[in-house]
Write an enzyme that holds these catalytic residues in place. Structure first.
Site, PDB file in Angstrom:
ATOM      1  N   LEU A 103       0.867  -1.169   0.000  1.00  0.00           N
ATOM      2  CA  LEU A 103       0.000   0.000   0.000  1.00  0.00           C
ATOM      3  C   LEU A 103       0.906   1.221   0.000  1.00  0.00           C
ATOM      4  CD1 LEU A 103      -2.896  -0.674   2.571  1.00  0.00           C
ATOM      5  CD2 LEU A 103      -3.077  -0.529   0.096  1.00  0.00           C
ATOM      6  N   ASP A 104       0.517   2.263  -0.729  1.00  0.00           N
ATOM      7  CA  ASP A 104       1.331   3.469  -0.786  1.00  0.00           C
ATOM      8  C   ASP A 104       1.528   4.058   0.613  1.00  0.00           C
ATOM      9  OD1 ASP A 104       1.421   3.230  -3.525  1.00  0.00           O
ATOM     10  OD2 ASP A 104      -0.266   4.594  -3.857  1.00  0.00           O
ATOM     11  N   TYR A 105       2.572   4.841   0.740  1.00  0.00           N
ATOM     12  CA  TYR A 105       2.941   5.480   2.009  1.00  0.00           C
ATOM     13  C   TYR A 105       1.754   6.203   2.650  1.00  0.00           C
ATOM     14  CZ  TYR A 105       5.560   8.580   5.177  1.00  0.00           C
ATOM     15  OH  TYR A 105       6.024   9.264   6.275  1.00  0.00           O
TER      16      TYR A 105
END
Length: 241
Positions: A103-105
């Site tokens: 999952l993106d930051y």
């Protein structure tokens, strides 16, 4: 004795995913019975001694975790910029965990972690088409014709996306529209780029479903262990696609 590919044996040990195991082999970091092996087609049996970076592999008990990832964490085991990673919350566990996909930051929500490389393969390989649902808050309105395009596929710079399922949750005052988007692909920043294609910035993004799994009962930063029947169902669902 039954033979298996070396990368599968490394993944099954819980050391890392099968894809990462392939990189280790190609990098000359794996030995079998004292000899460096760099061919991906190599096979081993249970009695073979496998070493990675000089350390013998030991089979760990399989662990499967559903983590409510907060925003502000890297989906990795470590980060060269010393940012917090999703595995930091599990340092007290005597097991080597790694995230299943990413999952993106800035994205929160369901992230699976495990030490089972074969399970990771089922969950992440594109051919298994595991569905993920995201709740998306945008800084404007996705018009009806744009919603139709989203459901049919959006042409991004890396190609046309697969058809998505889209549900409008909130649409009022021509701002901060909230939608639920279900996709099975895992391109980098895909959800954000799909909305950016229509000139909309994503204000908040949360993965609320992973196949049949939900965030029920969890708050950000909390986790639970998957039940054996949940693991079996996830694998069965992957194989059925």
């Amino acid at each position: 004795m039954e033979e298996m590919r070396l990368q599968k044996a490394i993944a099954d040990s819980g050391y890392t995913s099968r894809r990462k195991a392939e990189d280790l082999i190609k990098g000359g970091r794996v030995k079998v019975n004292g000899k460096t092996v760099s061919e991906l087609g190599s096979k081993v049996v249970d009695s073979d001694k496998i070493e990675v970076d000089g350390v013998p592999l030991e089979t760990e008990e399989k662990v499967y975790i559903l983590y409510y990832k907060p925003g502000g964490e890297i989906s990795a085991v470590e980060d060269d910029r010393q940012r917090r990673t999703v595995t930091d919350a599990f340092q007290q566990m005597d097991v080597r965990l790694y995230p299943v996909g990413r999952l993106d930051y800035d994205t929160s929500g369901i992230l699976l972690l495990t030490n089972d490389g074969e399970f990771t393969q089922y969950m992440t390989h594109p051919k298994y088409e595991m569905s993920k649902t995201y709740r998306v808050k945008v800084d404007g309105v996705l018009k009806r014709e744009q919603q139709k395009m989203m459901r049919e596929g959006v042409r991004l710079d890396d190609g046309l996306t697969s058809p998505a399922k889209l549900k409008v949750v909130r649409d009022k005052n021509n701002k901060n529209m909230i939608l639920e988007l279900t996709i099975h692909e895992g391109r980098n920043r895909q959800v954000r780029r799909m909305f950016e294609h229509f000139g909309l910035n994503v204000v908040k993004l949360t993965r609320i479903n992973y196949d049949f799994l939900t965030l029920d009962g969890l708050s950000e930063g909390e986790y639970r262990f998957l039940k054996p029947h949940e693991v079996k169902k996830l694998i069965a669902n992957a194989k059925s696609r």
